[in-house]
Motif scaffolding. Structure first.
Motif, mmCIF file in Angstrom:
data_model
loop_
_atom_site.group_PDB
_atom_site.id
_atom_site.type_symbol
_atom_site.label_atom_id
_atom_site.label_comp_id
_atom_site.label_asym_id
_atom_site.label_seq_id
_atom_site.Cartn_x
_atom_site.Cartn_y
_atom_site.Cartn_z
ATOM 1 N N TRP A 176 58.823 159.263 73.214
ATOM 2 C CA TRP A 176 58.994 159.948 74.492
ATOM 3 C C TRP A 176 59.560 161.325 74.178
ATOM 4 N N ALA A 177 59.545 162.204 75.155
ATOM 5 C CA ALA A 177 59.977 163.591 74.919
ATOM 6 C C ALA A 177 61.487 163.699 75.025
ATOM 7 N N THR A 178 62.168 163.193 74.004
ATOM 8 C CA THR A 178 63.625 163.265 73.898
ATOM 9 C C THR A 178 63.962 163.903 72.554
ATOM 10 N N PRO A 179 65.215 164.270 72.332
ATOM 11 C CA PRO A 179 65.557 164.832 71.021
ATOM 12 C C PRO A 179 65.178 163.922 69.857
ATOM 13 N N ASN A 180 65.450 162.628 69.973
ATOM 14 C CA ASN A 180 65.104 161.729 68.870
ATOM 15 C C ASN A 180 63.601 161.593 68.696
ATOM 16 N N GLY A 181 62.879 161.588 69.802
ATOM 17 C CA GLY A 181 61.431 161.564 69.694
ATOM 18 C C GLY A 181 60.894 162.822 69.050
ATOM 19 N N HIS A 182 61.438 163.968 69.458
ATOM 20 C CA HIS A 182 60.936 165.234 68.925
ATOM 21 C C HIS A 182 61.210 165.396 67.432
ATOM 22 N N LYS A 183 62.268 164.777 66.918
ATOM 23 C CA LYS A 183 62.483 164.819 65.467
ATOM 24 C C LYS A 183 61.228 164.363 64.722
ATOM 25 N N VAL A 184 60.712 163.227 65.150
ATOM 26 C CA VAL A 184 59.560 162.641 64.462
ATOM 27 C C VAL A 184 58.303 163.440 64.748
ATOM 28 N N HIS A 185 58.120 163.905 65.976
ATOM 29 C CA HIS A 185 56.953 164.737 66.300
ATOM 30 C C HIS A 185 56.938 165.984 65.405
ATOM 31 N N ILE A 186 58.096 166.628 65.262
ATOM 32 C CA ILE A 186 58.175 167.836 64.441
ATOM 33 C C ILE A 186 57.867 167.515 62.985
ATOM 34 N N MET A 187 58.450 166.448 62.475
ATOM 35 C CA MET A 187 58.221 166.085 61.074
ATOM 36 C C MET A 187 56.743 165.833 60.813
ATOM 37 N N SER A 206 56.128 149.040 59.818
ATOM 38 C CA SER A 206 56.657 149.568 61.076
ATOM 39 C C SER A 206 58.111 149.931 60.861
ATOM 40 N N LEU A 207 58.539 150.990 61.536
ATOM 41 C CA LEU A 207 59.900 151.495 61.387
ATOM 42 C C LEU A 207 60.439 151.943 62.733
ATOM 43 N N PHE A 208 61.713 151.651 62.970
ATOM 44 C CA PHE A 208 62.422 152.248 64.093
ATOM 45 C C PHE A 208 63.618 152.996 63.530
ATOM 46 N N GLU A 209 64.328 153.726 64.388
ATOM 47 C CA GLU A 209 65.421 154.636 64.037
ATOM 48 C C GLU A 209 64.864 155.941 63.456
ATOM 49 N N SER A 210 65.130 157.021 64.173
ATOM 50 C CA SER A 210 64.523 158.316 63.831
ATOM 51 C C SER A 210 64.919 158.793 62.442
ATOM 52 N N GLY A 211 66.164 158.563 62.036
ATOM 53 C CA GLY A 211 66.578 158.990 60.705
ATOM 54 C C GLY A 211 65.823 158.263 59.616
ATOM 55 N N ALA A 212 65.635 156.957 59.792
ATOM 56 C CA ALA A 212 64.874 156.183 58.820
ATOM 57 C C ALA A 212 63.421 156.651 58.768
ATOM 58 N N ILE A 213 62.872 157.001 59.916
ATOM 59 C CA ILE A 213 61.491 157.482 59.957
ATOM 60 C C ILE A 213 61.368 158.819 59.227
ATOM 61 N N VAL A 226 71.320 167.245 51.387
ATOM 62 C CA VAL A 226 70.578 167.111 52.645
ATOM 63 C C VAL A 226 70.976 165.840 53.384
ATOM 64 N N LEU A 227 71.088 164.736 52.665
ATOM 65 C CA LEU A 227 71.343 163.451 53.321
ATOM 66 C C LEU A 227 72.678 163.431 54.052
ATOM 67 N N GLN A 228 73.694 164.118 53.522
ATOM 68 C CA GLN A 228 74.969 164.113 54.227
ATOM 69 C C GLN A 228 74.844 164.787 55.587
ATOM 70 N N TRP A 229 74.008 165.831 55.677
ATOM 71 C CA TRP A 229 73.822 166.490 56.966
ATOM 72 C C TRP A 229 72.896 165.701 57.880
ATOM 73 N N LEU A 230 71.984 164.942 57.308
ATOM 74 C CA LEU A 230 71.193 164.025 58.134
ATOM 75 C C LEU A 230 72.119 162.966 58.741
ATOM 76 N N MET A 231 73.027 162.409 57.940
ATOM 77 C CA MET A 231 73.966 161.424 58.456
ATOM 78 C C MET A 231 74.919 162.053 59.483
ATOM 79 N N PHE A 232 75.282 163.303 59.270
ATOM 80 C CA PHE A 232 76.091 164.038 60.242
ATOM 81 C C PHE A 232 75.386 164.075 61.595
ATOM 82 N N GLN A 233 74.095 164.290 61.571
ATOM 83 C CA GLN A 233 73.348 164.280 62.832
ATOM 84 C C GLN A 233 73.304 162.885 63.438
ATOM 85 N N MET A 234 72.987 161.902 62.627
ATOM 86 C CA MET A 234 72.831 160.540 63.135
ATOM 87 C C MET A 234 74.155 159.976 63.657
ATOM 88 N N GLY A 235 75.253 160.256 62.957
ATOM 89 C CA GLY A 235 76.525 159.683 63.346
ATOM 90 C C GLY A 235 77.363 160.548 64.256
#
Length: 229
Positions: free
Chosen positions: A7-18, A67-74, A96-105
């Motif tokens: 859906w068009a949410t921030p978490n959705g757009h992460k994956v769309h952009i990637m 199949s995968l859920f959770e935007s960070g894992a994707i 990079v991963l520490q800043w990805l976790m910063f976003q997720m957490g």
């Protein structure tokens, strides 16, 4: 062809952009979270936490579908699949991963709470609005200091950390943010926003999104339906 349930949410757009950045073929299936589509059995089979986004890749790492859920894992999966936007060296990868976790957490949960109490909550609770607005400003300050020293969050190269954070900052007005207080981060934001793949990614499903402020949407997203067995 990767199947994307989103859906068009921030978490959705992460994956769309990637997906757009990587140039991977994908097909989008709209999961209207305001209407409760996230509770459909077929969606729960791939996203047991009833949250978007989720993906199904018929060409998984061993040749079988995954199949995968959770935007960070994707994001991590797609980076591994394509060899892009995550440094191959150990030091760079963990930078990079520490800043990805910063976003997720931090960025996602805290800015999400800021959105909820500033916009969606049926009762305005001053303490909650102040608490999460202050935390939003603190997180922006952390990122502003980082970008003052590095071009991107993960270092000198654009990465999944930037892809993860950017969609959340698009709602800066709803978070009570004044960009004048975060000039370094504003420059980063403008640079990311100008990327063609990012512009394509944030348009995915955007035309279908509507304000989630009616009683039915509130009950679906924030009410009893979330907690039914």
């Amino acid at each position: 062809m990767i199947e994307v349930y989103s859906w068009a949410t921030p978490n959705g757009h992460k994956v769309h952009i990637m997906l757009e950045e990587c140039g991977l073929p994908y097909r989008v299936h709209a999961v209207d979270i305001g209407a409760g589509a996230q509770f459909a059995p077929d969606f729960l089979a791939i996203s047991p936490n009833n949250k978007i986004p989720a993906i199904v890749d018929p060409d998984g790492p061993d040749g079988a579908p995954i199949s995968l859920f959770e935007s960070g894992a994707i994001l991590l999966y797609l980076a591994g699949k394509t060899g892009r936007f995550l440094p191959p060296d150990t030091r760079g990868k963990y930078e990079v991963l520490q800043w990805l976790m910063f976003q997720m957490g931090g960025v996602g949960p805290m800015l999400g709470q800021a959105h909820h109490f500033r916009i969606y909550a049926p009762q305005k609770i001053d303490y909650a609005v102040e608490r999460y607005s202050n935390e939003a400003r603190r997180l922006y300050q952390v990122m502003d200091r980082r970008i003052a020293r590095h071009r991107y969050l993960g270092g000198d190269s654009y990465s999944i950390a930037d892809i993860a954070v950017f969609p959340w900052l698009r709602s800066w007005k709803n978070q009570g943010i004044d960009w004048n207080d975060h000039p370094h981060l504003k420059g980063w934001f403008d640079e990311i926003a100008a990327r063609p793949a990012v512009q394509r990614g944030v348009e995915v499903l955007a035309a279908q999104r509507r304000p989630l402020t009616d009683d039915r949407a509130r009950e679906t997203l924030f009410g009893d339906r979330q907690y039914r067995r």
